[in-house]
Design a protein around this motif. Structure first.
Motif, PDB file in Angstrom:
ATOM      1  N   LEU A 101      23.767   7.850  27.085  1.00 17.37           N
ATOM      2  CA  LEU A 101      22.780   8.850  27.476  1.00 17.37           C
ATOM      3  C   LEU A 101      22.054   9.406  26.253  1.00 17.37           C
ATOM      4  CD1 LEU A 101      21.490  10.577  29.689  1.00 17.37           C
ATOM      5  CD2 LEU A 101      23.394  12.193  29.441  1.00 17.37           C
ATOM      6  N   SER A 102      22.773   9.624  25.168  1.00 16.23           N
ATOM      7  CA  SER A 102      22.149  10.128  23.943  1.00 16.23           C
ATOM      8  C   SER A 102      21.128   9.148  23.394  1.00 16.23           C
ATOM      9  CB  SER A 102      23.226  10.400  22.881  1.00 16.23           C
ATOM     10  OG  SER A 102      24.074  11.452  23.270  1.00 16.23           O
ATOM     11  N   ILE A 103      21.448   7.854  23.428  1.00 14.55           N
ATOM     12  CA  ILE A 103      20.518   6.837  22.939  1.00 14.55           C
ATOM     13  C   ILE A 103      19.309   6.738  23.869  1.00 14.55           C
ATOM     14  CG2 ILE A 103      20.225   4.367  22.484  1.00 14.55           C
ATOM     15  CD1 ILE A 103      21.810   5.864  20.324  1.00 14.55           C
ATOM     16  N   GLU A 104      19.537   6.866  25.163  1.00  8.66           N
ATOM     17  CA  GLU A 104      18.415   6.853  26.111  1.00  8.66           C
ATOM     18  C   GLU A 104      17.450   7.997  25.822  1.00  8.66           C
ATOM     19  OE1 GLU A 104      20.556   7.016  29.822  1.00  8.66           O
ATOM     20  OE2 GLU A 104      20.170   4.893  30.221  1.00  8.66           O
ATOM     21  N   LYS A 105      17.991   9.178  25.545  1.00 15.30           N
ATOM     22  CA  LYS A 105      17.142  10.334  25.244  1.00 15.30           C
ATOM     23  C   LYS A 105      16.348  10.108  23.957  1.00 15.30           C
ATOM     24  CE  LYS A 105      19.927  13.831  27.610  1.00 15.30           C
ATOM     25  NZ  LYS A 105      20.821  15.017  27.438  1.00 15.30           N
ATOM     26  N   ASN A 114      12.767   1.980  17.742  1.00 21.30           N
ATOM     27  CA  ASN A 114      14.088   1.989  17.107  1.00 21.30           C
ATOM     28  C   ASN A 114      15.245   1.932  18.091  1.00 21.30           C
ATOM     29  OD1 ASN A 114      13.136   2.137  14.454  1.00 21.30           O
ATOM     30  ND2 ASN A 114      13.041   4.376  14.481  1.00 21.30           N
ATOM     31  N   PHE A 115      15.011   2.329  19.336  1.00 21.06           N
ATOM     32  CA  PHE A 115      16.158   2.559  20.215  1.00 21.06           C
ATOM     33  C   PHE A 115      16.187   1.695  21.469  1.00 21.06           C
ATOM     34  CE2 PHE A 115      15.661   6.518  17.795  1.00 21.06           C
ATOM     35  CZ  PHE A 115      16.918   6.571  17.213  1.00 21.06           C
ATOM     36  N   GLU A 116      15.124   0.966  21.778  1.00 21.19           N
ATOM     37  CA  GLU A 116      15.127   0.170  23.007  1.00 21.19           C
ATOM     38  C   GLU A 116      16.255  -0.852  23.016  1.00 21.19           C
ATOM     39  OE1 GLU A 116      11.620  -1.931  25.372  1.00 21.19           O
ATOM     40  OE2 GLU A 116      12.359  -3.214  23.734  1.00 21.19           O
ATOM     41  N   ASN A 117      16.385  -1.624  21.939  1.00 18.49           N
ATOM     42  CA  ASN A 117      17.413  -2.666  21.907  1.00 18.49           C
ATOM     43  C   ASN A 117      18.821  -2.080  21.975  1.00 18.49           C
ATOM     44  OD1 ASN A 117      16.996  -1.753  19.049  1.00 18.49           O
ATOM     45  ND2 ASN A 117      18.630  -3.231  18.659  1.00 18.49           N
ATOM     46  N   LYS A 118      19.011  -0.913  21.387  1.00 19.24           N
ATOM     47  CA  LYS A 118      20.323  -0.257  21.401  1.00 19.24           C
ATOM     48  C   LYS A 118      20.670   0.194  22.807  1.00 19.24           C
ATOM     49  CE  LYS A 118      19.742   1.380  16.615  1.00 19.24           C
ATOM     50  NZ  LYS A 118      18.473   0.643  16.381  1.00 19.24           N
ATOM     51  N   ARG A 119      19.702   0.796  23.490  1.00 19.68           N
ATOM     52  CA  ARG A 119      19.948   1.230  24.868  1.00 19.68           C
ATOM     53  C   ARG A 119      20.275   0.030  25.763  1.00 19.68           C
ATOM     54  NH1 ARG A 119      16.578   0.008  29.261  1.00 19.68           N
ATOM     55  NH2 ARG A 119      14.784   0.489  27.946  1.00 19.68           N
ATOM     56  N   LEU A 120      19.560  -1.065  25.604  1.00 16.68           N
ATOM     57  CA  LEU A 120      19.803  -2.254  26.414  1.00 16.68           C
ATOM     58  C   LEU A 120      21.191  -2.835  26.158  1.00 16.68           C
ATOM     59  CD1 LEU A 120      16.295  -3.920  26.053  1.00 16.68           C
ATOM     60  CD2 LEU A 120      17.303  -3.107  28.206  1.00 16.68           C
ATOM     61  N   TYR A 140      22.013  -8.324  28.109  1.00 16.14           N
ATOM     62  CA  TYR A 140      22.283  -8.869  26.771  1.00 16.14           C
ATOM     63  C   TYR A 140      21.065  -9.633  26.264  1.00 16.14           C
ATOM     64  CZ  TYR A 140      27.310  -7.822  26.936  1.00 16.14           C
ATOM     65  OH  TYR A 140      28.536  -7.186  26.969  1.00 16.14           O
ATOM     66  N   ASN A 141      20.488 -10.453  27.128  1.00 16.66           N
ATOM     67  CA  ASN A 141      19.321 -11.233  26.708  1.00 16.66           C
ATOM     68  C   ASN A 141      18.130 -10.336  26.378  1.00 16.66           C
ATOM     69  OD1 ASN A 141      20.618 -13.731  26.951  1.00 16.66           O
ATOM     70  ND2 ASN A 141      20.048 -13.946  29.110  1.00 16.66           N
ATOM     71  N   LEU A 142      17.940  -9.288  27.154  1.00 17.08           N
ATOM     72  CA  LEU A 142      16.851  -8.354  26.873  1.00 17.08           C
ATOM     73  C   LEU A 142      17.071  -7.620  25.555  1.00 17.08           C
ATOM     74  CD1 LEU A 142      16.279  -6.826  30.427  1.00 17.08           C
ATOM     75  CD2 LEU A 142      14.693  -8.295  29.163  1.00 17.08           C
ATOM     76  N   SER A 143      18.312  -7.251  25.280  1.00 19.04           N
ATOM     77  CA  SER A 143      18.615  -6.584  24.015  1.00 19.04           C
ATOM     78  C   SER A 143      18.359  -7.512  22.834  1.00 19.04           C
ATOM     79  CB  SER A 143      20.069  -6.111  24.003  1.00 19.04           C
ATOM     80  OG  SER A 143      20.371  -5.490  22.774  1.00 19.04           O
ATOM     81  N   ILE A 144      18.757  -8.763  22.972  1.00 15.30           N
ATOM     82  CA  ILE A 144      18.511  -9.749  21.908  1.00 15.30           C
ATOM     83  C   ILE A 144      17.012  -9.886  21.657  1.00 15.30           C
ATOM     84  CG2 ILE A 144      18.660 -12.208  21.340  1.00 15.30           C
ATOM     85  CD1 ILE A 144      21.373 -12.159  22.948  1.00 15.30           C
ATOM     86  N   SER A 145      16.231 -10.014  22.735  1.00 17.59           N
ATOM     87  CA  SER A 145      14.781 -10.165  22.595  1.00 17.59           C
ATOM     88  C   SER A 145      14.157  -8.933  21.948  1.00 17.59           C
ATOM     89  CB  SER A 145      14.144 -10.407  23.968  1.00 17.59           C
ATOM     90  OG  SER A 145      14.605 -11.619  24.529  1.00 17.59           O
ATOM     91  N   SER A 146      14.607  -7.741  22.373  1.00 16.76           N
ATOM     92  CA  SER A 146      14.075  -6.503  21.808  1.00 16.76           C
ATOM     93  C   SER A 146      14.417  -6.393  20.323  1.00 16.76           C
ATOM     94  CB  SER A 146      14.641  -5.302  22.566  1.00 16.76           C
ATOM     95  OG  SER A 146      14.189  -4.087  22.010  1.00 16.76           O
TER      96      SER A 146
END
Length: 212
Positions: A101-105, A114-120, A140-146
């Motif tokens: 939740l903190s990373i989403e905020k 800076n934070f999209e890939n971390k949230r994913l 996982y694939n979306l985080s890798i792409s981000s």
């Protein structure tokens, strides 16, 4: 020389909150990356006792605090999956969700770059915990792409490594092997040779399991 260095580090940690926080986080981070669950749990609990989420995301250390929160969330999801004690498991899951939740905020209010890939990646780990495997694989694939698009090579490697562990655990060793090889390549380019060695051990075990 080693004894003197240890005594100096201990003295610095006693006198400096920043030094103490950095020391505990680095021990937690290293044991998480090298998949030493027992040590990770020990240092993670000390870290949380002294520096809760409300402390890590305040003051001048916002970005460094967010990195600590990110890895704390990943470590907590892993602990939830591996620890057998039911009460402890739910404490770890609650802690992981708070970190997510903190990373989403931060993604919403600070800088999505800076934070999209971390949230994913945190969401992928949550889906893994909830046994929502198709959704986890997608995340996982979306985080890798981000991570790739936003130029975070270490986090590209990390997302591939965690995706590899996910696919191995859920029985898809072919996909796991592909992710581990990508993680190894990125860590090698980053000259993170300890991680390369750790992934080599995982790959060897995978290949032994495939041939048996």
């Amino acid at each position: 020389a080693s004894v003197v260095t240890d005594e100096l580090q201990q003295s610095l940690r006693k006198d400096s909150e920043f030094q103490t926080r950095a020391y505990l986080f680095n021990k937690m981070f290293t044991s998480f990356m090298l998949r030493d669950l027992q040590e990770m749990v020990a240092y993670s609990e000390k870290f949380e006792k002294l520096y809760g989420l409300h402390k890590r995301n305040s003051g001048l250390f916002l970005y460094s605090g967010s990195v600590q929160t990110f890895y704390d969330g990943l470590a907590s999801y892993w602990a939830f999956r591996e620890i057998e004690d039911s009460e402890a498991r739910w404490r770890w899951l609650s802690r992981a969700k708070q970190a997510t939740l903190s990373i989403e905020k931060l993604e919403t209010n600070a800088n999505p770059w800076n934070f999209e890939n971390k949230r994913l990646l945190l969401k992928a780990e949550l889906a893994f915990c909830e046994r929502n495997n198709n959704h986890a694989s997608t995340l996982y694939n979306l985080s890798i792409s981000s991570s790739e698009v936003h130029h975070f090579p270490c986090e590209t490697a990390l997302a591939n490594m965690l995706a590899g562990h996910f696919h191995h655990t859920t029985g898809n060793n072919t996909t796991a092997l592909r992710h581990f090889l990508k993680a190894k390549r990125h860590y090698s380019e980053w000259e993170a040779f300890g991680m390369v060695q750790q992934i080599d051990t995982v790959l060897e075990n995978l290949r032994l399991n495939e041939s048996s």
